[in-house]
Write a protein that holds these residues in place. Structure first.
Motif, PDB file in Angstrom:
ATOM      1  N   PRO A  74       0.834  -1.210   0.000  1.00  0.00           N
ATOM      2  CA  PRO A  74       0.000   0.000   0.000  1.00  0.00           C
ATOM      3  C   PRO A  74       0.869   1.260   0.000  1.00  0.00           C
ATOM      4  O   PRO A  74       2.050   1.235   0.366  1.00  0.00           O
ATOM      5  CB  PRO A  74      -0.793  -0.117   1.306  1.00  0.00           C
ATOM      6  CG  PRO A  74      -0.661  -1.539   1.733  1.00  0.00           C
ATOM      7  CD  PRO A  74       0.654  -2.022   1.205  1.00  0.00           C
ATOM      8  N   ALA A  75       0.264   2.371  -0.399  1.00  0.00           N
ATOM      9  CA  ALA A  75       0.972   3.652  -0.404  1.00  0.00           C
ATOM     10  C   ALA A  75       0.002   4.757  -0.008  1.00  0.00           C
ATOM     11  O   ALA A  75      -1.141   4.799  -0.473  1.00  0.00           O
ATOM     12  CB  ALA A  75       1.557   3.944  -1.781  1.00  0.00           C
ATOM     13  N   GLU A  76       0.473   5.643   0.874  1.00  0.00           N
ATOM     14  CA  GLU A  76      -0.285   6.827   1.272  1.00  0.00           C
ATOM     15  C   GLU A  76       0.485   8.084   0.887  1.00  0.00           C
ATOM     16  O   GLU A  76       1.718   8.084   0.878  1.00  0.00           O
ATOM     17  CB  GLU A  76      -0.524   6.838   2.790  1.00  0.00           C
ATOM     18  CG  GLU A  76      -1.515   5.820   3.280  1.00  0.00           C
ATOM     19  CD  GLU A  76      -1.790   5.979   4.776  1.00  0.00           C
ATOM     20  OE1 GLU A  76      -1.419   7.028   5.350  1.00  0.00           O
ATOM     21  OE2 GLU A  76      -2.364   5.055   5.366  1.00  0.00           O
ATOM     22  N   ALA A  93      -8.772  13.083  -0.343  1.00  0.00           N
ATOM     23  CA  ALA A  93      -8.512  12.510   0.988  1.00  0.00           C
ATOM     24  C   ALA A  93      -9.294  11.215   1.163  1.00  0.00           C
ATOM     25  O   ALA A  93     -10.382  11.029   0.616  1.00  0.00           O
ATOM     26  CB  ALA A  93      -8.900  13.510   2.065  1.00  0.00           C
ATOM     27  N   ASP A  94      -8.681  10.302   1.939  1.00  0.00           N
ATOM     28  CA  ASP A  94      -9.302   9.008   2.216  1.00  0.00           C
ATOM     29  C   ASP A  94      -9.208   8.772   3.724  1.00  0.00           C
ATOM     30  O   ASP A  94      -8.111   8.814   4.301  1.00  0.00           O
ATOM     31  CB  ASP A  94      -8.580   7.909   1.452  1.00  0.00           C
ATOM     32  CG  ASP A  94      -9.311   6.574   1.486  1.00  0.00           C
ATOM     33  OD1 ASP A  94      -9.789   6.184   2.568  1.00  0.00           O
ATOM     34  OD2 ASP A  94      -9.387   5.903   0.438  1.00  0.00           O
ATOM     35  N   ALA A  95     -10.349   8.506   4.360  1.00  0.00           N
ATOM     36  CA  ALA A  95     -10.367   8.331   5.809  1.00  0.00           C
ATOM     37  C   ALA A  95      -9.530   7.145   6.260  1.00  0.00           C
ATOM     38  O   ALA A  95      -9.116   7.076   7.420  1.00  0.00           O
ATOM     39  CB  ALA A  95     -11.809   8.163   6.288  1.00  0.00           C
ATOM     40  N   ARG A  96      -9.255   6.202   5.375  1.00  0.00           N
ATOM     41  CA  ARG A  96      -8.452   5.035   5.753  1.00  0.00           C
ATOM     42  C   ARG A  96      -6.970   5.362   5.862  1.00  0.00           C
ATOM     43  O   ARG A  96      -6.201   4.580   6.416  1.00  0.00           O
ATOM     44  CB  ARG A  96      -8.639   3.924   4.716  1.00  0.00           C
ATOM     45  CG  ARG A  96     -10.066   3.397   4.591  1.00  0.00           C
ATOM     46  CD  ARG A  96     -10.178   2.489   3.379  1.00  0.00           C
ATOM     47  NE  ARG A  96      -9.892   3.212   2.141  1.00  0.00           N
ATOM     48  CZ  ARG A  96      -9.747   2.637   0.942  1.00  0.00           C
ATOM     49  NH1 ARG A  96      -9.866   1.316   0.851  1.00  0.00           N
ATOM     50  NH2 ARG A  96      -9.497   3.354  -0.138  1.00  0.00           N
ATOM     51  N   ALA A  97      -6.569   6.497   5.316  1.00  0.00           N
ATOM     52  CA  ALA A  97      -5.147   6.846   5.258  1.00  0.00           C
ATOM     53  C   ALA A  97      -4.721   7.543   6.546  1.00  0.00           C
ATOM     54  O   ALA A  97      -4.733   8.772   6.652  1.00  0.00           O
ATOM     55  CB  ALA A  97      -4.884   7.739   4.044  1.00  0.00           C
ATOM     56  N   THR A  98      -4.348   6.760   7.541  1.00  0.00           N
ATOM     57  CA  THR A  98      -3.970   7.307   8.851  1.00  0.00           C
ATOM     58  C   THR A  98      -2.512   7.024   9.219  1.00  0.00           C
ATOM     59  O   THR A  98      -2.037   7.472  10.249  1.00  0.00           O
ATOM     60  CB  THR A  98      -4.872   6.713   9.944  1.00  0.00           C
ATOM     61  OG1 THR A  98      -4.702   5.278   9.970  1.00  0.00           O
ATOM     62  CG2 THR A  98      -6.338   7.048   9.673  1.00  0.00           C
ATOM     63  N   ALA A 128      -4.711  12.543   4.283  1.00  0.00           N
ATOM     64  CA  ALA A 128      -3.898  11.860   3.278  1.00  0.00           C
ATOM     65  C   ALA A 128      -4.780  11.100   2.302  1.00  0.00           C
ATOM     66  O   ALA A 128      -5.977  10.891   2.532  1.00  0.00           O
ATOM     67  CB  ALA A 128      -2.917  10.912   3.956  1.00  0.00           C
ATOM     68  N   ALA A 129      -4.158  10.671   1.197  1.00  0.00           N
ATOM     69  CA  ALA A 129      -4.837   9.890   0.171  1.00  0.00           C
ATOM     70  C   ALA A 129      -4.203   8.507   0.081  1.00  0.00           C
ATOM     71  O   ALA A 129      -3.030   8.316   0.421  1.00  0.00           O
ATOM     72  CB  ALA A 129      -4.737  10.593  -1.182  1.00  0.00           C
ATOM     73  N   VAL A 130      -4.995   7.532  -0.375  1.00  0.00           N
ATOM     74  CA  VAL A 130      -4.502   6.192  -0.701  1.00  0.00           C
ATOM     75  C   VAL A 130      -4.231   6.181  -2.201  1.00  0.00           C
ATOM     76  O   VAL A 130      -5.093   6.543  -2.994  1.00  0.00           O
ATOM     77  CB  VAL A 130      -5.533   5.117  -0.327  1.00  0.00           C
ATOM     78  CG1 VAL A 130      -5.068   3.743  -0.799  1.00  0.00           C
ATOM     79  CG2 VAL A 130      -5.774   5.108   1.176  1.00  0.00           C
ATOM     80  N   LEU A 131      -3.009   5.774  -2.596  1.00  0.00           N
ATOM     81  CA  LEU A 131      -2.619   5.927  -4.000  1.00  0.00           C
ATOM     82  C   LEU A 131      -3.131   4.839  -4.921  1.00  0.00           C
ATOM     83  O   LEU A 131      -3.296   5.058  -6.118  1.00  0.00           O
ATOM     84  CB  LEU A 131      -1.098   6.015  -4.109  1.00  0.00           C
ATOM     85  CG  LEU A 131      -0.457   7.289  -3.566  1.00  0.00           C
ATOM     86  CD1 LEU A 131       1.021   7.323  -3.889  1.00  0.00           C
ATOM     87  CD2 LEU A 131      -1.146   8.535  -4.130  1.00  0.00           C
TER      88      LEU A 131
END
Length: 783
Positions: free
Chosen positions: A54-56, A76-81, A113-116
């Motif tokens: 994975p990449a953030e 933005a993605d809520a999973r990207a913590t 943050a975003a999930v790529l």
């Protein structure tokens, strides 16, 4: 007459790719994050090197720290913590990031943050984006602590490639993050020098700003200067006390004055190749080449030291950082372009108050500065800072530098010894205080020993084509390997030379772990998978799996006390040779480990594989259980004696990419007659096995004088072999050696001679024997 077109130099220079194509390359470690700054129009490419990672990405405006994902076309993605959680940890890496944010006056704690990309990416998958405005970008390779049996779940690295809309000039300084808050920070332009004072305990960082630029360094004792004594670095004393030939590529660990007192300690080196104590360039050199009046470092050093009352010299002995010299076969000094990349540095620590001079070499008439002199940067740091001792390694010439690492067991081994050696990018003990190599050796032969071997590389190979890939890339017949079994194998190039050796563990039908010595082995496996179009992933696991060896006749009794296994696994007591189990140390809820019945000593023994977070506790459990059995710590010096006695091959000694498995004495791992599937090197190995030229043999030396790696072996006047490894065998009381010898003289009982001095003036008689000096039937390791 044929009219020839002009000849053009086009050398292959992978290490310079980032400098020539406008691309900058950065590494994001597995489970870590990195930060880069982008200007309007700059392009960022994020590459999943190994797949399934994975990449953030978090981006903020360079001016005020507001979320700037839109400037890269992201949401933005809520999973990207992961990035937010990571920045809250007090690590040395985060200190550098905090320094960047502080200089920019940025606060990113509220940014999202975003999930790529979605899960399941293939090796080499990439995401490319272009900045519509200036932004500061954080990229992370999320991961979580795993357990040794979780094949393919470890976080692996990402690569960042930045291509600038307006690439900077090679002369323009490349900004690098300080290692701490600098006391001083200045540039030295080509053809100039600068003197500066460094107090005892303070650090000096000397950076190559644009790459391939040499800098000369001299230092004087400040207190001595104040009394009129010109006490400076002494090349002869330094060379002698370090026991090294002159000149040698690289750096001594310490530099001394004529009174044999240390002046400087080398703390870090990211380039790896320098020249210690050739003269700094002189006016006479340029004059002899037809360039009278050319600026030179020696005159510049003299001018910088005039203020301190130091008389001028026509040529200054200096530490020539980044200068690439070598000695050819005619004993002539040769030079070539430096190895240093932009931002490479050397970090020194002063052992007393010093006056130092650094130059930026003006040499533009030969390869010394890549034909193009550029700036040198100098920073100094307080004696209160604590900066780790390390060197840099690269898995390939164009790979980012990785500093020497400490294993998860280092907190325990460092209490027992101050004797560490840098081995393949890791600090590992060479011997232990209060023991020593001989005591450690006998501890292993007679009782039990524990050793940190975390420098071994680990790769998880997973997917439906995992078996097929390994069957093609390894010499062993992998299809015969059962789940829970281990096999030793070679990995060869097409011409039959050995790329690496190692052990392969099978965890399931499509799950394997290759344990070896070379980082390049993983790259090689991925390259072959891509060529064949296979559905398989090769995942680096070295950072998430550290290991110790517990070896010796009491090793089983020690581990039986502490190892728990479920009913689906063999018990420690019943574990067969070259088998492994998945269990725990300390009971049902204990520390998760894998334990293999393997080793490198010729004794009954095991290797324990665990996550680095659990390493200290694993060591403590084994140490506590082993104390009643006389368990000792084991360093590399003792291990070398053990493995030579057992006739075990070592990379760079018994084998290399020029040596095939038969010449290396490991032909047993190449089943040419029974392995029906094709594999890399098969045709070459068929030819080599049919017409052998050399064979690995053992030598027993007459008398008490030892052999050494690289010694020539003669039959009459002619050289017929070479010593690959040698030791004084404590248990036999004989000097023994492993030798690669012409097959005409490889019959046991043949007497040859080991050449000393020039190989002719002094000889030591030696008798050819089998290349296993201790327990040739392997009854102990099989017991």
């Amino acid at each position: 007459m044929t009219i020839r077109a002009p000849s053009v130099s086009r050398p292959h220079e992978p290490a310079l790719a980032g400098r020539h194509d406008g691309g900058e390359r950065y590494r994001v470690a597995g489970g870590g994050l990195s930060v880069v700054e982008l200007q309007r129009g700059d392009t960022l490419e994020v590459v999943d090197i190994e797949g399934l990672q994975p990449a953030e990405l978090l981006a903020v405006h360079a001016g005020d720290g507001r979320c700037a994902l839109a400037a890269l076309g992201l949401q933005a993605d809520a999973r990207a913590t992961f990035i937010a959680d990571s920045l809250g940890r007090p690590t040395q890496h985060n200190y550098k990031i905090a320094a960047i944010l502080s200089r920019r006056e940025l606060d990113v704690r509220r940014a999202q943050a975003a999930v790529l990309w979605p899960p399941g990416t293939a090796a080499g998958h990439a995401c490319t984006m272009t900045a519509s405005e200036p932004v500061v970008v954080f990229v992370a390779a999320p991961g979580r602590p795993g357990t040794p049996e979780e094949i393919g779940q470890q976080a692996t690295e990402l690569q960042l490639v930045v291509r600038r809309a307006h690439p900077p000039s090679a002369h323009q300084p490349q900004e690098s993050v300080p290692l701490a808050d600098p006391l001083d920070d200045f540039l030295i332009h080509p053809g100039t020098a600068r003197a500066y004072t460094v107090r005892a305990g303070e650090y000096v960082q000397i950076l190559d700003v644009a790459g391939r630029q040499c800098t000369d360094f001299v230092a004087f004792d400040l207190a001595a200067l104040e009394h009129g004594d010109m006490l400076d670095l002494d090349p002869t004393v330094t060379r002698t006390l370090n026991g090294s030939a002159w000149p040698a590529p690289g750096l001594f660990s310490r530099f001394y004055d004529r009174n044999m007192r240390p002046m400087l300690e080398v703390v870090r080196d990211t380039a790896g190749r320098h020249d210690s104590f050739s003269l700094a360039c002189t006016a006479r050199y340029y004059e002899s080449q037809g360039y009278p009046g050319h600026a030179n470092c020696s005159d510049n050093i003299s001018a910088a030291l005039a203020h301190f009352g130091v008389p001028a010299r026509p040529g200054w002995p200096a530490i020539n950082f980044f200068f690439n010299t070598s000695i050819d076969a005619r004993q002539q000094i040769t030079i070539d372009e430096p190895w240093s990349r932009p931002g490479d540095y050397v970090l020194l620590r002063a052992q007393r108050d010093l006056v130092c001079v650094s130059t930026s070499c003006p040499d533009d008439i030969d390869p010394a500065n890549g034909w193009n002199p550029t700036d040198i940067q100098v920073r100094t740091y307080s004696s209160k800072e604590r900066i780790s001792v390390s060197m840099a390694i690269r898995s390939t010439p164009d790979a980012p530098a990785v500093l020497t690492q400490e294993s998860g067991f280092h907190s325990r081994t460092s209490v027992l010894t101050h004797h560490f050696t840098q081995y393949r990018g890791w600090w590992l003990p060479s011997q232990f205080d209060g023991y020593g190599a001989i005591d450690e050796y006998y501890g292993c032969r007679e009782r039990a020993a524990i050793m940190d071997l975390s420098a071994l590389r680990k790769f998880d190979i997973i997917g439906p084509d995992a078996e097929a890939l390994l069957q093609y890339c390894l010499t062993r017949d992998v299809r015969r390997l059962a789940v829970g079994q281990v096999v030793y194998s070679a990995m060869c190039y097409p011409h039959g030379g050995i790329l690496d050796d190692g052990t392969l563990l099978r965890f399931g039908p499509d799950n394997f772990r290759w344990i070896c010595g070379e980082d390049y082995a993983g790259i090689w496996l991925r390259e072959q998978a891509e060529k064949l179009g296979m559905k398989v992933w090769v995942k680096s696991a070295s950072a998430q799996i550290h290991n110790i060896a517990v070896q010796g006749p009491h090793s089983r009794a020690i581990l039986q006390q502490i190892v728990w296994t479920p009913g689906t696994q063999p018990t420690l007591a019943s574990l067969g040779w070259f088998r492994f189990l998945v269990g725990r140390i300390g009971g049902y809820d204990g520390l998760p480990v894998c334990i293999s019945r393997t080793g490198y000593t010729g004794e009954l023994g095991y290797e324990i594989w665990c996550h680095p977070d659990h390493a200290a506790a694993v060591w403590d459990s084994v140490w506590s259980a082993g104390e009643p059995h006389g368990l000792v710590p084991l360093g590399f010096d003792a291990l070398d004696m053990l493995r030579v006695e057992a006739g075990l091959a070592f990379s760079g000694h018994e084998f290399s990419d020029e040596i095939d498995p038969f010449e290396a004495g490991i032909g047993f791992c190449v089943p040419l007659k029974t392995k029906s599937d094709d594999f890399i090197g098969r045709e070459a190995l068929l030819r080599r096995s049919a017409h052998p030229q050399r064979k690995l043999v053992g030598l027993e030396l007459a008398g008490n004088e030892p052999a050494a790696h690289g010694d020539c072996v003669h039959t009459g006047r002619a050289q017929t072999g070479v010593v690959t490894s040698a030791t004084r065998s404590p248990i036999t009381g004989r000097n023994v050696a492993l030798c690669r010898l012409d097959v005409a003289y490889a019959e046991p009982g043949t007497v040859v001679q080991i050449g000393k001095l020039d190989g002719q003036q002094k000889r030591i008689d030696a008798t050819v024997v089998a290349p296993i000096f201790y327990d040739p039937e392997k009854s102990r390791v099989r017991s």
